[in-house]
Structure formats: C-alpha cells, structure tokens
Design a protein around this motif. Sequence first.
Motif, PDB file in Angstrom:
ATOM      1  N   LYS A  48       5.550   4.596  10.830  1.00 16.73           N
ATOM      2  CA  LYS A  48       4.905   3.697  10.584  1.00 16.73           C
ATOM      3  C   LYS A  48       3.541   4.455   9.806  1.00 16.73           C
ATOM      4  CE  LYS A  48       2.048   0.836  12.260  1.00 16.73           C
ATOM      5  NZ  LYS A  48       1.457  -0.625  13.055  1.00 16.73           N
ATOM      6  N   HIS A  49       3.727   4.083   8.425  1.00 21.80           N
ATOM      7  CA  HIS A  49       2.552   4.418   7.712  1.00 21.80           C
ATOM      8  C   HIS A  49       2.908   3.088   5.768  1.00 21.80           C
ATOM      9  CE1 HIS A  49       6.536   5.627   6.057  1.00 21.80           C
ATOM     10  NE2 HIS A  49       5.939   5.553   4.759  1.00 21.80           N
ATOM     11  N   LYS A  50       1.838   3.614   5.546  1.00 13.69           N
ATOM     12  CA  LYS A  50       2.159   2.990   4.667  1.00 13.69           C
ATOM     13  C   LYS A  50       1.250   3.731   3.160  1.00 13.69           C
ATOM     14  CE  LYS A  50      -2.048   0.206   6.150  1.00 13.69           C
ATOM     15  NZ  LYS A  50      -2.868  -1.162   6.501  1.00 13.69           N
ATOM     16  N   HIS A  51       1.394   3.182   1.476  1.00  7.68           N
ATOM     17  CA  HIS A  51       0.854   3.957   0.333  1.00  7.68           C
ATOM     18  C   HIS A  51      -0.368   3.432  -0.307  1.00  7.68           C
ATOM     19  CE1 HIS A  51       5.414   5.753   0.516  1.00  7.68           C
ATOM     20  NE2 HIS A  51       5.108   4.924   1.392  1.00  7.68           N
ATOM     21  N   MET A  52      -1.461   3.826   0.625  1.00  5.52           N
ATOM     22  CA  MET A  52      -2.392   3.012   0.218  1.00  5.52           C
ATOM     23  C   MET A  52      -3.074   2.939  -1.418  1.00  5.52           C
ATOM     24  SD  MET A  52      -3.346   1.820   2.174  1.00  5.52           S
ATOM     25  CE  MET A  52      -4.808   1.226   2.322  1.00  5.52           C
ATOM     26  N   PRO A  94       2.678  -2.214   5.922  1.00  6.80           N
ATOM     27  CA  PRO A  94       3.363  -1.076   6.913  1.00  6.80           C
ATOM     28  C   PRO A  94       4.600  -0.682   6.726  1.00  6.80           C
ATOM     29  CG  PRO A  94       1.383  -2.611   8.116  1.00  6.80           C
ATOM     30  CD  PRO A  94       1.986  -2.846   6.831  1.00  6.80           C
ATOM     31  N   HIS A  95       5.176   0.415   7.156  1.00  3.53           N
ATOM     32  CA  HIS A  95       6.736   0.433   6.684  1.00  3.53           C
ATOM     33  C   HIS A  95       6.461   1.746   8.066  1.00  3.53           C
ATOM     34  CE1 HIS A  95       5.422   2.311   3.476  1.00  3.53           C
ATOM     35  NE2 HIS A  95       6.771   2.923   3.513  1.00  3.53           N
ATOM     36  N   SER A  96       8.197   1.756   8.458  1.00  2.00           N
ATOM     37  CA  SER A  96       8.824   2.656   9.498  1.00  2.00           C
ATOM     38  C   SER A  96      10.315   2.835   9.278  1.00  2.00           C
ATOM     39  CB  SER A  96       8.001   2.773  10.757  1.00  2.00           C
ATOM     40  OG  SER A  96       8.711   2.201  11.796  1.00  2.00           O
TER      41      SER A  96
END
Length: 230
Positions: free
Chosen positions: A110-114, A188-190
């Motif tokens: 899980k992460h996001k592109h800030m 957030p996505h993974s």
Amino acid sequence: MRVINIFPLSIFCNKIVLSNDKKDQMISEIRKMRDNSKKADYKKKGDAWTGDTQGFENLQKNIIFDEFFLEVKKNINEYLEQLAIDIDQLDIFIQRSWATISHGNETIAKHKHMQSHISFAYYLKKNSNDANLMIHDEVTRNEIIPGLFGSISSLNRKVLKKINILNSSQITINVKEDDIVFFPSKTPHSTQPTNSNEERISISADIVCIAKNSETLEHLTPPYDNWKKI
Ligand SMILES: [Fe+2]
C-alpha cells in the motif's frame, strides 16, 4: 429506509487497445529495463520489480511508448471532463512513468503518490489469475465506532457481520489486460497480496495539472514559465 451515498471516490476505468506488435515491443523494452536494474538489491523478496526504483522512471520520454501516451492523453481529458474540470485552462504533464513486473506472489504494498495529482495503472500483460488492483480508504466516513471496519477480531466475532460497500476500508478492482485505471494520486493503493502472478506487467504514471494562467487563481499550481529558479 433510504440510503443516500454522498462524497464518492470515483475510479475511472477504460481500455487502451494497442496492436500485439506494439505491446510485444513495449514488453521487451520493459524486460530490458528489468535486466539492467540499477539498484537490484532495493527489491526485496516478495516485492514486485518497480522501474521507478531501478532507474527507469521516464517511459514518457521513450518513443516506444508514444502511441500509448497518446491514448492516455485522451483518457485523461475524459476523466477531467467527468469531474467537470475545464481542461482548456490547464497544462497537463506526465511527470514520471514506469513499469512494474510481478512474478509468483510478488506484491506492491500500500502506497500513494504524494507529488502528483492523477495516477494510473495500465495492464500491459495480465492473465485472469494475476493480482488485481486494491484501493484503500483512509477516511472511513461511515465508521461510527473507530477501528471497527478494519478489525479482524470484530469480523471473527461477527460484531461486523459482513463486509459490504458501506463498511469496506479496501476494495479490489478487478482488472484485465488492456485496462487502464485512473485515480487521484493521493489515494492509497496496492496489488492483491494473495494471487500468484505469471508475469504481470503494468505501467504507471504520475500526472500533474498546472494552470495556464494564474491570474485571480488562488489554489492551482501557477504556470512554470513564471517560476524563478533561485
Ligand atoms: Fe502506485
């Protein structure tokens, strides 16, 4: 009782259909990138190969991907149209773009592109068993008892009887080869952690929207031409 769902998160899904020759060309270019990874030890066992961490974060500048990005542009315009955003007042940039390759049980956590506004995932090579895209919710507006929706023990004890669209804090978007999925970069996505991938190849990119004219505009990023490097 009437349920009124408000304040949606909209995920925009479409297809980009390229010729098999073009796709094969893109796939072999991406395999070459993987074979020339610049930081191979960054990828831990169980992690997918991600080009942005291996020195290959600018697919948008590689002519092999030009045809693909032309189609991306049409989709971005349609996405912004859906959100009633006036594309004529914006300059749109692909800020960076990279491929990912997953084998076996490799996942992307899980992460996001800030640092960008819109992100996408395009599935260049994917069979039906390969991992799908997961979208995670950080707001959980319906979570009347804090911690309830993500609680395994509450689910085991059936305090939460079942997971449905009103109480989910993560949703799996089933995607097929040729699908492209756009979402706000801050989401957030993974990838699904449980699937076994054959050789799943996706392309991601980060997109920024900059005002063409900043006059009387308070909130958008002003035009780059007016910036002064200090
Ligand atoms: Fe991502």
